[in-house]
Design a protein around this motif. Structure first.
Motif, PDB file in Angstrom:
ATOM      1  N   HIS A   2       7.055  -4.943   0.700  1.00 31.63           N
ATOM      2  CA  HIS A   2       7.843  -3.778   0.271  1.00 31.63           C
ATOM      3  C   HIS A   2       6.977  -2.514   0.287  1.00 31.63           C
ATOM      4  O   HIS A   2       7.381  -1.488   0.831  1.00 31.63           O
ATOM      5  CB  HIS A   2       8.396  -4.044  -1.134  1.00 31.63           C
ATOM      6  CG  HIS A   2       8.991  -2.852  -1.794  1.00 31.63           C
ATOM      7  ND1 HIS A   2      10.352  -2.597  -1.773  1.00 31.63           N
ATOM      8  CD2 HIS A   2       8.422  -1.834  -2.478  1.00 31.63           C
ATOM      9  CE1 HIS A   2      10.587  -1.466  -2.424  1.00 31.63           C
ATOM     10  NE2 HIS A   2       9.433  -0.982  -2.877  1.00 31.63           N
ATOM     11  N   GLU A   3       5.791  -2.617  -0.272  1.00 32.83           N
ATOM     12  CA  GLU A   3       4.908  -1.442  -0.332  1.00 32.83           C
ATOM     13  C   GLU A   3       4.499  -0.978   1.058  1.00 32.83           C
ATOM     14  O   GLU A   3       4.442   0.219   1.332  1.00 32.83           O
ATOM     15  CB  GLU A   3       3.667  -1.749  -1.181  1.00 32.83           C
ATOM     16  CG  GLU A   3       3.955  -1.911  -2.678  1.00 32.83           C
ATOM     17  CD  GLU A   3       4.700  -0.722  -3.274  1.00 32.83           C
ATOM     18  OE1 GLU A   3       4.399   0.421  -2.890  1.00 32.83           O
ATOM     19  OE2 GLU A   3       5.606  -0.949  -4.093  1.00 32.83           O
ATOM     20  N   HIS A  63       7.088   1.052   2.728  1.00 32.88           N
ATOM     21  CA  HIS A  63       7.083   2.468   2.321  1.00 32.88           C
ATOM     22  C   HIS A  63       6.184   3.279   3.253  1.00 32.88           C
ATOM     23  O   HIS A  63       6.474   4.414   3.581  1.00 32.88           O
ATOM     24  CB  HIS A  63       6.553   2.625   0.886  1.00 32.88           C
ATOM     25  CG  HIS A  63       7.602   2.414  -0.181  1.00 32.88           C
ATOM     26  ND1 HIS A  63       8.832   3.009  -0.150  1.00 32.88           N
ATOM     27  CD2 HIS A  63       7.560   1.694  -1.331  1.00 32.88           C
ATOM     28  CE1 HIS A  63       9.522   2.651  -1.225  1.00 32.88           C
ATOM     29  NE2 HIS A  63       8.780   1.849  -1.958  1.00 32.88           N
ATOM     30  N   ASN A 113      10.519   7.545  -5.475  1.00 32.93           N
ATOM     31  CA  ASN A 113      11.282   6.832  -4.465  1.00 32.93           C
ATOM     32  C   ASN A 113      12.760   6.914  -4.755  1.00 32.93           C
ATOM     33  O   ASN A 113      13.212   6.579  -5.829  1.00 32.93           O
ATOM     34  CB  ASN A 113      10.832   5.375  -4.424  1.00 32.93           C
ATOM     35  CG  ASN A 113       9.485   5.238  -3.765  1.00 32.93           C
ATOM     36  OD1 ASN A 113       9.117   6.075  -2.947  1.00 32.93           O
ATOM     37  ND2 ASN A 113       8.750   4.211  -4.132  1.00 32.93           N
ATOM     38  N   GLU A 124      14.068   2.835  -1.647  1.00 32.53           N
ATOM     39  CA  GLU A 124      13.772   1.516  -2.217  1.00 32.53           C
ATOM     40  C   GLU A 124      14.497   0.415  -1.449  1.00 32.53           C
ATOM     41  O   GLU A 124      13.912  -0.625  -1.139  1.00 32.53           O
ATOM     42  CB  GLU A 124      14.151   1.473  -3.709  1.00 32.53           C
ATOM     43  CG  GLU A 124      13.204   2.248  -4.613  1.00 32.53           C
ATOM     44  CD  GLU A 124      11.734   1.942  -4.335  1.00 32.53           C
ATOM     45  OE1 GLU A 124      11.366   0.775  -4.206  1.00 32.53           O
ATOM     46  OE2 GLU A 124      10.954   2.910  -4.230  1.00 32.53           O
TER      47      GLU A 124
END
Ligand SMILES: [Zn+2]
Length: 382
Positions: A236-237, A240, A286, A291
């Motif tokens: 997930h990170e 980003h 975010n 997200e």
């Protein structure tokens, strides 16, 4: 009876008089009509037009005024935006004015339709721009060279590292990369080099800086039950980073139209702005959309890296449970769950991920290395 009739107060309309004898050429005042004519009343000047000489028409700035003129005095006029003046009984009762009035009404209606059409067009345009905006932001962000992001991220990391206790342990890092390597590959194939840092901090969190530096707080590892959970958060990170959420949120903040107007497509003008916004990047707020995007892209990376994405869901569920327990106990000190944003809700994100995972028919083999022993070594590291 005559006296009483004269005492009926005529209807008053707010109006402007244009007259060469007034300083400034115009003044505001009251307009009223009687059987003898149209009267304008103000502190500065009084003016009247006899019904015999009266010319009525519609137009003016914005095309929404009713004008009264004396046919002998072209340069003088009284006008009002109050269209109900055309329904005034003095005007209605005067047959000589009928033709002028109906023409004026027609003009006003036509002009009003024109205004409405214009308004509609403006609303549509704004709507279209709004829909296009995200695409434009994405397009602009894609024009920003990765090196700029990296420079901004490095600058930010230098500032952050002053307050962080970074764990330096090569063998731990090696062990981690053994598991995370295939995931990092997904990102590196897009021009980003992942730099990993473990930070001694009980916060259950990990975050990525623009350009590819990833900070994993020990709290995340300590609270995770498997490699898959950690990799889920990491995916997930990293998403980003690759989806360029930092720069996109900066562009959002500055305003895409401001940037477009300032640069007219020349992105090099952005360099100066971007160099000075390190602080903004740190507080990347975010958005809900970002997200979800990071969850979804992260999921794709996990699958491509042959890591079971179920880990992200189970980690979300653990966090949610923990969060709820804390809330129920009404613990004053709130745990920092910055990986979990309030928008969208954790449940939303779990549901969204579950829905997507349903469509994936893959078998995942267990990940290399013993997670619990890694956890134990990390805990002891300084
Ligand atoms: Zn996120």
């Amino acid at each position: 009876m005559l006296i009483q009739e004269n005492q009926i107060k005529p209807q008053i309309y707010q109006a402007i008089l244009i007259h060469p004898n007034i300083s400034g050429g115009r003044c505001s005042g009251n307009l009223f009509l009687t059987a003898s004519g149209v009267f304008f009343d103000s502190e500065a000047i009084n003016y009247s037009i006899s019904l015999m000489n009266l010319i009525i028409n519609a137009g003016g700035a914005g095309n929404r005024f009713v004008f009264f003129r004396d046919k002998d005095h072209d340069n003088i006029s009284i006008y009002t935006s109050d269209k109900s003046v055309l329904k005034n009984e003095v005007i209605v009762a005067n047959r000589n004015l009928n033709e002028q009035v109906s023409y004026a009404k027609k003009m006003l209606n036509k002009l009003m339709l024109g205004t409405l059409a214009l308004l509609g067009a403006v609303v549509l345009l704004i709507g279209a721009l709004y829909l296009l905006k995200d695409k434009m932001v994405e397009g602009l962000a894609s024009q920003v060279p990765v090196e700029w992001e990296k420079a901004a991220g490095d600058k930010l990391f230098t500032a952050l590292s002053l307050q962080y206790n970074i764990i330096q342990n090569d063998s731990l890092e090696k062990e981690f990369v053994k598991v995370a390597g295939p995931l990092f590959k997904q990102v590196e194939s897009q021009g980003y080099k992942v730099d990993l840092y473990f930070v001694k901090d009980p916060t259950i969190n990990a975050f990525a800086l623009p350009g590819g530096k990833v900070v994993v707080q020990t709290g995340l590892i300590e609270n995770a039950k498997s490699w898959e959970e950690v990799m889920g958060v990491l995916g997930h990170e990293l998403a980003h980073v690759t989806r360029r959420h930092h720069i996109r949120s900066v562009i959002n903040n500055i305003g895409v139209f401001t940037i477009l107007a300032a640069t007219l497509g020349d992105v090099s003008a952005l360099a100066g702005t971007f160099a000075n916004i390190g602080g903004d990047l740190a507080s990347l707020s975010n958005s809900r959309a970002f997200e979800h995007e990071a969850d979804e892209t992260g999921l794709d990376y996990l699958v491509a890296a042959k890591i079971n994405p179920q880990g992200l869901i189970s980690f979300f569920e653990t966090l949610k449970k923990e969060h709820e327990t804390k809330l129920n106990k009404k613990v004053e000190e709130t745990i920092d769950l910055s990986f979990l944003s309030t928008h969208p809700s954790t449940q939303d994100r779990i549901d969204n991920l579950k829905e997507r995972i349903k469509k994936i028919n893959l078998r995942f083999s267990p990940l290399p290395g013993n997670f619990n022993s890694f956890k134990a070594v990390l805990q002891k590291s300084k």
